[in-house]
Design an enzyme around this catalytic site. Structure first.
Site, PDB file in Angstrom:
ATOM      1  N   GLY A 168       0.786  -1.239   0.000  1.00 54.97           N
ATOM      2  CA  GLY A 168       0.000   0.000   0.000  1.00 54.97           C
ATOM      3  C   GLY A 168       0.814   1.283   0.000  1.00 54.97           C
ATOM      4  CD  GLN A 169       5.053  -0.184   0.533  1.00 49.79           C
ATOM      5  OE1 GLN A 169       4.108  -0.723  -0.027  1.00 49.79           O
ATOM      6  NE2 GLN A 169       6.079  -0.852   0.975  1.00 49.79           N
ATOM      7  CE  LYS A 170       0.880  10.358  -1.987  1.00 46.29           C
ATOM      8  NZ  LYS A 170       0.832  11.502  -1.118  1.00 46.29           N
TER       9      LYS A 170
END
Ligand code: G3D
Ligand code: MG
Length: 219
Positions: free
Chosen positions: A105-107
């Site tokens: 879910g990292q940007k």
């Protein structure tokens, strides 16, 4: 002069054409195991039985997605690293085989979420209820997801995770704040603590029941 330059350039361009064709065949073929893109699309297209569901588990990084899946599959949560790509966990609940796709879910990798939308039966969205600072970001990402055509009509289970922390927003508040985003679709906000294994199976039960009902309705 003309002839010799032809002789010089002809094998060269022929070689280039053959080389480029092989290059594209190799890297674009969905059948080659070493071709990651191909392998991914092949996995997505594999035929599922009626009692099998493909579930996407999304949310901001650090929300607890991997911890939730590990707890649900009774694995130890001692060594969890941030997810760079994706994990797939399969489990059986109420006769349903659930293939859960936990995607980082990292940007920087959120734009790749859309590569996983095809044939999704349900969305599990994990919220870090203690992360007040990024709550708006978390809400915005959810709004983008549910606006996607490929997500239309599928049930959404929200885990209001980390309820064991004193600083956490209660699940009722999380529900209130996400209500407008999810209006008009089947959704459920489940209070949970992955760390304490609380609320996880209840959430999954709701999801399976809801998928079962929609399966019956479409028969
Ligand atoms: P992600 O997969 O969504 O990125 P992870 O999140 O499962 O990797 O979890 C991120 C961190 O949150 C981990 O802590 C994990 O232990 C913690 N966490 C997950 N669920 C809960 C919960 O219910 N309560 C609390 N208190 N913490 C939780 P570390 O310290 O390993 O980074
Ligand atoms: Mg993870």
């Amino acid at each position: 002069l003309h002839l010799s330059s032809f002789r010089m350039s002809c094998p060269c361009s022929l070689f280039r054409v053959v080389f480029l064709s092989l290059f594209f065949v190799f890297f674009d073929s969905p059948l080659l195991v070493f071709n990651f893109r191909g392998l991914l699309s092949l996995l997505r297209k594999l035929k599922r039985s009626d009692d099998e569901a493909r579930i996407l588990v999304l949310g901001l990084d650090n929300a607890g997605k991997t911890t939730i899946l590990k707890k649900l599959s009774k694995e130890s949560i001692d060594t969890i690293m941030p997810t760079q790509g994706f994990n797939i966990k399969s489990m059986v609940s109420d006769g349903f085989k659930l293939n859960m796709w936990d995607i980082g879910g990292q940007k920087s990798i959120r734009p790749y979420w859309r590569n996983y939308f095809d044939n999704t039966d349900a969305l599990v969205y994990v919220v870090d209820s203690a992360d007040q600072e990024r709550f708006l970001e978390c809400q915005t990402e959810l709004a983008k997801l549910v606006a996607e055509d490929k997500m239309a009509g599928i049930p959404v289970l929200i885990f209001a995770n980390k309820q064991d922390l004193l600083s956490s927003k209660p699940a009722e508040e999380v529900a209130e704040e996400l209500n407008d985003t999810l209006e008009g679709r089947d959704f459920h906000v489940q209070a949970a603590s992955a760390k304490k294994d609380e609320g996880l199976s209840e959430g999954l039960e709701w999801l399976v029941q809801t998928m079962n009902q929609s399966k019956k309705a479409t028969k």
